[in-house]
Design a protein around this motif. Structure first.
Motif, PDB file in Angstrom:
ATOM      1  N   VAL A  66     -30.991 -32.192  30.967  1.00  5.77           N
ATOM      2  CA  VAL A  66     -29.531 -32.065  31.058  1.00  5.77           C
ATOM      3  C   VAL A  66     -28.887 -33.394  31.433  1.00  5.77           C
ATOM      4  N   GLU A  67     -27.582 -33.468  31.206  1.00  2.00           N
ATOM      5  CA  GLU A  67     -26.788 -34.598  31.674  1.00  2.00           C
ATOM      6  C   GLU A  67     -26.055 -34.158  32.937  1.00  2.00           C
ATOM      7  N   GLY A  68     -26.067 -34.998  33.951  1.00  2.00           N
ATOM      8  CA  GLY A  68     -25.387 -34.668  35.193  1.00  2.00           C
ATOM      9  C   GLY A  68     -26.301 -34.810  36.386  1.00  2.00           C
ATOM     10  N   ILE A  69     -25.755 -34.515  37.539  1.00  6.04           N
ATOM     11  CA  ILE A  69     -26.533 -34.535  38.778  1.00  6.04           C
ATOM     12  C   ILE A  69     -27.224 -33.178  38.926  1.00  6.04           C
ATOM     13  N   VAL A  70     -28.473 -33.186  39.319  1.00  2.79           N
ATOM     14  CA  VAL A  70     -29.235 -31.944  39.471  1.00  2.79           C
ATOM     15  C   VAL A  70     -29.670 -31.798  40.925  1.00  2.79           C
ATOM     16  N   ILE A  71     -29.470 -30.597  41.460  1.00  2.00           N
ATOM     17  CA  ILE A  71     -29.986 -30.317  42.802  1.00  2.00           C
ATOM     18  C   ILE A  71     -30.924 -29.110  42.740  1.00  2.00           C
ATOM     19  N   ALA A  72     -31.918 -29.138  43.588  1.00  2.00           N
ATOM     20  CA  ALA A  72     -32.843 -28.010  43.723  1.00  2.00           C
ATOM     21  C   ALA A  72     -33.234 -27.918  45.180  1.00  2.00           C
ATOM     22  N   ASP A  73     -33.464 -26.715  45.638  1.00  2.00           N
ATOM     23  CA  ASP A  73     -33.875 -26.577  47.022  1.00  2.00           C
ATOM     24  C   ASP A  73     -35.119 -25.711  47.119  1.00  2.00           C
ATOM     25  N   ASP A  74     -35.803 -25.872  48.205  1.00  2.00           N
ATOM     26  CA  ASP A  74     -36.886 -24.952  48.542  1.00  2.00           C
ATOM     27  C   ASP A  74     -36.719 -24.616  50.013  1.00  2.00           C
ATOM     28  N   THR A  75     -36.901 -23.360  50.320  1.00  2.00           N
ATOM     29  CA  THR A  75     -36.658 -22.868  51.675  1.00  2.00           C
ATOM     30  C   THR A  75     -37.884 -22.140  52.187  1.00  2.00           C
ATOM     31  N   GLY A  76     -38.146 -22.300  53.453  1.00  2.00           N
ATOM     32  CA  GLY A  76     -39.267 -21.602  54.059  1.00  2.00           C
ATOM     33  C   GLY A  76     -38.932 -21.130  55.454  1.00  2.00           C
ATOM     34  N   LEU A  77     -39.601 -20.063  55.857  1.00  2.00           N
ATOM     35  CA  LEU A  77     -39.508 -19.543  57.218  1.00  2.00           C
ATOM     36  C   LEU A  77     -40.785 -19.939  57.946  1.00  2.00           C
ATOM     37  N   PHE A  78     -40.631 -20.648  59.042  1.00  2.00           N
ATOM     38  CA  PHE A  78     -41.781 -21.165  59.776  1.00  2.00           C
ATOM     39  C   PHE A  78     -41.846 -20.473  61.144  1.00  2.00           C
ATOM     40  N   VAL A  79     -42.831 -19.609  61.321  1.00  2.00           N
ATOM     41  CA  VAL A  79     -42.967 -18.816  62.547  1.00  2.00           C
ATOM     42  C   VAL A  79     -44.005 -19.472  63.458  1.00  2.00           C
ATOM     43  N   ASP A  80     -43.580 -19.819  64.659  1.00  2.00           N
ATOM     44  CA  ASP A  80     -44.458 -20.562  65.577  1.00  2.00           C
ATOM     45  C   ASP A  80     -45.755 -19.813  65.881  1.00  2.00           C
ATOM     46  N   LYS A  81     -45.652 -18.518  66.152  1.00  2.00           N
ATOM     47  CA  LYS A  81     -46.817 -17.720  66.531  1.00  2.00           C
ATOM     48  C   LYS A  81     -47.839 -17.637  65.388  1.00  2.00           C
ATOM     49  N   LEU A  82     -47.374 -17.843  64.153  1.00  2.00           N
ATOM     50  CA  LEU A  82     -48.259 -17.766  62.982  1.00  2.00           C
ATOM     51  C   LEU A  82     -48.626 -19.150  62.459  1.00  2.00           C
ATOM     52  N   ASP A  83     -48.553 -20.147  63.346  1.00  2.00           N
ATOM     53  CA  ASP A  83     -48.898 -21.529  62.974  1.00  2.00           C
ATOM     54  C   ASP A  83     -48.072 -22.029  61.786  1.00  2.00           C
ATOM     55  N   GLY A  84     -46.806 -21.602  61.739  1.00  2.00           N
ATOM     56  CA  GLY A  84     -45.912 -22.076  60.688  1.00  2.00           C
ATOM     57  C   GLY A  84     -45.857 -21.219  59.441  1.00  2.00           C
ATOM     58  N   ARG A  85     -46.687 -20.183  59.370  1.00  2.00           N
ATOM     59  CA  ARG A  85     -46.600 -19.288  58.225  1.00  2.00           C
ATOM     60  C   ARG A  85     -45.328 -18.437  58.325  1.00  2.00           C
ATOM     61  N   PRO A  86     -44.793 -17.953  57.225  1.00  2.00           N
ATOM     62  CA  PRO A  86     -45.228 -18.130  55.836  1.00  2.00           C
ATOM     63  C   PRO A  86     -44.906 -19.490  55.230  1.00  2.00           C
ATOM     64  N   GLY A  87     -43.996 -20.265  55.810  1.00  2.00           N
ATOM     65  CA  GLY A  87     -43.766 -21.633  55.378  1.00  2.00           C
ATOM     66  C   GLY A  87     -43.439 -21.776  53.911  1.00  2.00           C
ATOM     67  N   VAL A  88     -44.170 -22.666  53.248  1.00  2.00           N
ATOM     68  CA  VAL A  88     -43.912 -22.966  51.839  1.00  2.00           C
ATOM     69  C   VAL A  88     -44.175 -21.758  50.937  1.00  2.00           C
ATOM     70  N   TYR A  89     -44.889 -20.773  51.460  1.00  2.00           N
ATOM     71  CA  TYR A  89     -45.206 -19.574  50.673  1.00  2.00           C
ATOM     72  C   TYR A  89     -44.254 -18.401  50.977  1.00  2.00           C
ATOM     73  N   SER A  90     -43.125 -18.679  51.594  1.00  2.00           N
ATOM     74  CA  SER A  90     -42.238 -17.610  52.072  1.00  2.00           C
ATOM     75  C   SER A  90     -41.821 -16.622  50.998  1.00  2.00           C
ATOM     76  N   SER A  91     -41.499 -17.107  49.799  1.00  2.00           N
ATOM     77  CA  SER A  91     -40.991 -16.210  48.757  1.00  2.00           C
ATOM     78  C   SER A  91     -42.080 -15.340  48.152  1.00  2.00           C
ATOM     79  N   ARG A  92     -43.319 -15.719  48.356  1.00  2.00           N
ATOM     80  CA  ARG A  92     -44.437 -14.951  47.786  1.00  2.00           C
ATOM     81  C   ARG A  92     -45.493 -14.649  48.853  1.00  2.00           C
ATOM     82  N   TYR A  93     -45.022 -14.426  50.053  1.00  2.00           N
ATOM     83  CA  TYR A  93     -45.924 -14.233  51.189  1.00  2.00           C
ATOM     84  C   TYR A  93     -46.837 -13.033  50.997  1.00  2.00           C
ATOM     85  N   ALA A  94     -46.313 -11.970  50.430  1.00  2.00           N
ATOM     86  CA  ALA A  94     -47.104 -10.744  50.228  1.00  2.00           C
ATOM     87  C   ALA A  94     -47.691 -10.672  48.822  1.00  2.00           C
ATOM     88  N   GLY A  95     -47.651 -11.786  48.081  1.00  5.99           N
ATOM     89  CA  GLY A  95     -48.201 -11.812  46.728  1.00  5.99           C
ATOM     90  C   GLY A  95     -47.208 -12.402  45.734  1.00  5.99           C
TER      91      GLY A  95
END
Length: 212
Positions: A66-95
């Motif tokens: 495409v022509e133009g400025i492109v933005i993309a994001d990735d978001t994660g939930l980092f739980v201290d008790k779970l050593d940072g999980r689900p983290g980068v796998y947040s959207s597919r944590y259960a599969g």
């Protein structure tokens, strides 16, 4: 700028697009989803080990087409008790094909019998910005809170019904979009993005003025 530039969001998620439009509405850009620029079928495999890697990969793939400025994001939930999980796998944590409900149920199961004071967590969003000259920057936003024991609230999506925001004693899903769009991790990142885009606009104006 006389003409609005296109700002393409490398996402087809309607919740995310509306949130971005709301926060960037005062800037002179046509904000378009990847679906709106004919890339609905473009699927980018998010195989990075960090949020930054995934965000940048998604932005670069769309920027090639495409022509133009492109933005993309990735978001994660980092739980201290779970050593940072689900983290980068947040959207597919259960599969790979997990629903929001599936992910929330798995998170609650893993935190079973953990007291509230030990259920601390952070939402993190990384936004990658690929400019028209293909240079890129990344921006990070965060929001702290705790994981509740049961889903509460009807608004929001993802882990919003479980994430009790520090200072509010309510989940994102209870606070509603108006407040969430001011205090969330994505809002934090988007506010920083807005400042970066303002600087880009100003640089363009200065460049155009000096070239006359």
């Amino acid at each position: 700028m006389k003409n609005k530039k296109n700002l393409i969001v490398s996402s087809g998620n309607p919740h995310k697009i509306e949130e971005i439009k709301s926060i960037l509405k005062d800037l002179p850009f046509n904000i378009l989803s990847k679906d709106e620029v004919g890339l609905k079928d473009l699927e980018v495999v998010e195989d990075g080990e960090t949020l930054k890697e995934n965000a940048l990969k998604k932005a670069l793939e769309v920027s090639k087409k495409v022509e133009g400025i492109v933005i993309a994001d990735d978001t994660g939930l980092f739980v201290d008790k779970l050593d940072g999980r689900p983290g980068v796998y947040s959207s597919r944590y259960a599969g790979e094909n997990a629903t929001y409900k599936n992910n929330n149920e798995k998170l609650l199961k893993e935190l079973k019998d953990v007291p509230l004071e030990e259920r601390t967590a952070k939402f993190k969003t990384v936004i990658a910005v690929v400019l028209e000259d293909k240079n890129h920057i990344t921006i990070t936003g965060e929001c702290s809170g705790k994981i509740g024991f049961t889903p509460e609230g009807e608004d929001g999506f993802g882990y919003d019904p479980l994430f009790i925001v520090d200072g509010y004693n309510k989940t994102f899903a209870e606070l509603g979009d108006d407040i969430k769009n001011k205090i969330s991790h994505r809002a934090d990142a988007l506010k920083k993005l807005r400042e970066a885009l303002k600087n880009i606009i100003e640089d363009d104006r200065n460049e155009n003025t000096s070239s006359k």
